[in-house]
Write a protein that holds these residues in place. Structure first.
Motif, short mmCIF file in Angstrom:
data_model
loop_
_atom_site.label_atom_id
_atom_site.label_comp_id
_atom_site.label_asym_id
_atom_site.label_seq_id
_atom_site.Cartn_x
_atom_site.Cartn_y
_atom_site.Cartn_z
N GLY A 65 -53.87 13.03 -17.45
CA GLY A 65 -52.98 11.90 -17.06
C GLY A 65 -52.24 11.03 -18.29
O GLY A 65 -51.12 10.92 -18.39
N ASN A 66 -53.26 10.90 -19.29
CA ASN A 66 -52.73 10.50 -20.72
C ASN A 66 -51.64 11.36 -21.24
O ASN A 66 -50.53 10.89 -21.63
CB ASN A 66 -53.85 10.14 -21.63
N LEU A 67 -51.91 12.65 -21.39
CA LEU A 67 -51.22 13.50 -21.86
C LEU A 67 -49.81 13.72 -21.20
O LEU A 67 -48.71 13.67 -22.06
CB LEU A 67 -51.79 14.74 -22.28
N ILE A 68 -50.00 13.80 -20.14
CA ILE A 68 -48.72 13.96 -19.39
C ILE A 68 -47.75 12.85 -19.20
O ILE A 68 -46.56 12.75 -19.34
CB ILE A 68 -49.01 14.46 -17.75
N GLY A 69 -48.45 11.68 -19.08
CA GLY A 69 -47.88 10.03 -19.37
C GLY A 69 -47.02 10.25 -20.69
O GLY A 69 -46.16 9.91 -20.61
N ASN A 70 -47.89 10.49 -21.68
CA ASN A 70 -46.84 10.52 -22.87
C ASN A 70 -45.89 11.65 -22.95
O ASN A 70 -44.85 11.19 -23.60
CB ASN A 70 -48.28 11.02 -24.21
N ALA A 71 -45.96 12.69 -22.56
CA ALA A 71 -44.98 13.87 -22.43
C ALA A 71 -43.77 13.24 -21.51
O ALA A 71 -42.53 13.41 -21.69
CB ALA A 71 -45.56 15.09 -21.79
N VAL A 72 -44.14 12.47 -20.73
CA VAL A 72 -42.95 11.93 -19.75
C VAL A 72 -42.22 11.04 -20.67
O VAL A 72 -40.86 10.73 -20.47
CB VAL A 72 -43.54 11.43 -18.53
N LYS A 73 -42.96 10.09 -21.39
CA LYS A 73 -42.31 9.07 -22.10
C LYS A 73 -41.33 9.56 -23.24
O LYS A 73 -40.36 9.10 -23.65
CB LYS A 73 -43.38 8.31 -22.69
N PHE A 74 -41.64 10.49 -23.90
CA PHE A 74 -41.15 11.14 -24.88
C PHE A 74 -40.03 12.28 -24.40
O PHE A 74 -39.57 13.01 -25.48
CB PHE A 74 -41.97 11.68 -26.06
N SER A 75 -39.87 12.80 -23.41
CA SER A 75 -39.00 13.77 -22.97
C SER A 75 -37.70 13.33 -22.48
O SER A 75 -37.59 11.97 -22.05
CB SER A 75 -39.66 14.58 -21.52
N PRO A 76 -36.72 14.35 -22.79
CA PRO A 76 -35.20 13.83 -22.41
C PRO A 76 -35.28 13.76 -20.92
O PRO A 76 -36.10 14.66 -20.26
CB PRO A 76 -34.37 14.87 -23.12
N GLU A 77 -34.40 13.22 -20.40
CA GLU A 77 -34.33 13.04 -18.88
C GLU A 77 -33.84 14.65 -18.63
O GLU A 77 -33.01 15.36 -19.21
CB GLU A 77 -33.10 12.00 -18.46
N ASN A 78 -34.06 14.90 -17.40
CA ASN A 78 -33.67 16.27 -16.79
C ASN A 78 -34.47 17.54 -17.49
O ASN A 78 -33.95 18.41 -17.45
CB ASN A 78 -32.37 16.42 -16.66
#
Length: 500
Positions: free
Chosen positions: A394-407
């Motif tokens: 959850g922590n790693l995916i949450g971070n990835a979502v925060k730093f990923s561009p939309e779409n």
């Protein structure tokens, strides 16, 4: 006619001269003689070479010519020693070490020795002298002195007490720091025992280690020693055995570093760190109950008939409360990891494929606009703490979502290998800076806030690392602009001994 006091009769003098000549020949020294009544001088070839007079005709050799071959800085001293011998001082014995400019063009050191023989009338009659080339010996002595001076300069410059101690526990050498620390001059310490210099109590403390080093063992120890002149000092001590040319231990080298200030600072930092961690633990624990009450209240309010504006406000409160709850959980985990023996894990048979799907399903609810792709390969069952691994994912995916561009999709891959399960989380976007990478898993160390306005206290990746380590695994990270950022976790399947 009687022989004057202190002088030999002619027959004894002749015998003495013959013995002296034989001794001179055996020594390998150059010789010269002078009839004092006529001032006639005779010198052999080795001596003439030493004085730069090689090839000089015998009749041209004079006392003045011999003295002219002596270095100007030594000439007066040699002439004075010769004059005193001729005057009968010291029984007519002559001795002087001096330099000459030899026939080879080099300066040579010469050991000059001689004897004046007196006639029956008590007046000086004859002089026999030698000149022995001692250049090699003088150069060796000079090299030893230079080496001793260098050793003295080096040891005086080092910020540790350095000494050489004999088998009788007496100081034979001490450096300047000994004088500075103990307030005692070197002359007052050399030749005295450890007890006499630093006190009987101090000697009692180090005597067992001294016995070990004198038996041939290198000894290192940390101890608080009470010095009689300066009081207690926290020191780090190393004793090194010293062996002489016969490989016998004739003492030991002592290196003593004052650790008092360092230890004081370490104790202060430790107390401060413990206080801070305890404070974090207490505060975060006390915050958990009111935050839980707010969360429960928002759930109840959301079930009531609210208009759109009210529902939006309650949703923001719920989101903020959820984030605060995660921060509190991170703080509690951090405190437990730092003050305890690491994060505890409770192993059971767990399928990490299922754990991954569950976590992603929950995240898709909170981030409906973010595409999250899950890939499964092989058998992912093993002895894991399912809740802790869910926390990591959850922590790693949450971070990835925060730093990923939309779409742009975030990818979670779960791969079963022979003896481990490998999880990797990948996303594109701004890479992690090279300056931040070495500190990525350091607690309370944060990078730049994302453009999405997300804030954290910098504990998430530290807790990820601690959970993975508690499972006997490791975390690797790679981040470039071209390939994106990938966190890779390798978790041994177990069975693993329970963490106490």
């Amino acid at each position: 006619m009687s022989t004057p006091p202190g002088h030999m009769d002619p027959e004894a003098q002749t015998r003495s001269e013959e013995r002296l000549k034989r001794l001179i020949e055996a020594s390998g020294a150059g010789t010269w003689e002078m009839e004092l009544t006529t001032q006639q001088v005779w010198a052999d070839a080795p001596l003439l070479e030493l004085f730069g007079l090689g090839g000089t005709p015998a009749e041209a050799v004079t006392v003045e010519a011999v003295l002219a071959g002596v270095h100007p800085d030594d000439r007066d001293r040699v002439a004075e020693a010769l004059a005193k011998a001729l005057a009968g001082e010291q029984g007519g014995r002559y001795a002087a070490d001096y330099r000459t400019l030899a026939a080879d063009g080099r300066l040579h050191w010469v050991e000059g020795r001689g004897q004046v023989f007196f006639g029956a009338d008590g007046k000086p009659a004859r002089f026999i002298g030698t000149g022995l080339d001692i250049t090699a010996r003088k150069e060796a002595e000079l090299a030893v002195r230079e080496s001793e001076n260098l050793i003295r300069e080096v040891t005086d410059a080092l910020p540790v007490m350095i000494a050489f101690v004999g088998p009788d526990l007496r100081y034979r050498f001490v450096n300047r720091i000994y004088e500075d620390w103990l307030g005692t001059s070197r002359s007052e310490m050399l030749g005295r025992t450890i007890a006499e210099v630093i006190g009987q109590e101090a000697e009692d403390a180090v005597r067992p280690m001294a016995a070990r080093v004198l038996a041939g063992e290198t000894v290192t120890f940390d101890r608080r020693i009470i010095y009689k002149l300066v009081g207690p000092m926290d020191v780090k001590v190393t004793y090194l055995p010293h062996r002489n040319a016969s490989q016998e231990i004739d003492g030991f080298i002592s290196l003593v570093a004052d650790m008092s200030e360092i230890k004081k600072k370490e104790d202060e930092l430790r107390r401060r760190s413990e206080f801070e961690q305890q404070l974090i633990g207490i505060v975060s624990h006390d915050l958990r109950n009111p935050v839980a009450a707010i969360q429960m209240s928002t759930v109840l309010l959301q079930r009531m008939g609210l208009d759109e504006k009210q529902a939006k406000i309650i949703s923001r409160i719920a989101s903020s409360t959820e984030r605060a709850s995660r921060m509190i959980s991170d703080l509690l985990d951090f405190t437990q990891a730092r003050l305890g023996s690491g994060l505890p894990v409770h192993r059971a048979r767990v399928d990490l494929h299922q754990v991954a799907e569950t976590v992603v399903d929950e995240l898709r609810v909170s981030a409906p606009d973010q595409r999250i792709v899950v890939k499964h390969f092989g058998d992912a069952t093993g002895a894991f703490d399912g809740e802790r691994i869910a926390q990591v994912v959850g922590n790693l995916i949450g971070n990835a979502v925060k730093f990923s561009p939309e779409n742009v999709a975030v990818t979670l891959e779960v791969r079963g290998e022979t003896d481990a399960v490998v999880l990797s989380v990948h996303n594109f976007g701004e890479p992690i800076s090279a300056e931040l990478l070495p500190h990525l898993f350091t607690p309370l160390h944060r990078g730049k806030d994302t453009e999405k306005g997300v804030r954290s206290i910098g504990l998430g990746l530290y807790i990820v690392d601690q959970i993975v380590k508690s499972h006997g695994g490791d975390v690797q990270v790679a981040s470039t602009r071209e390939d994106g950022t990938r966190f890779t976790l390798r978790l041994p399947r177990g069975p693993w001994p329970p963490v106490s």
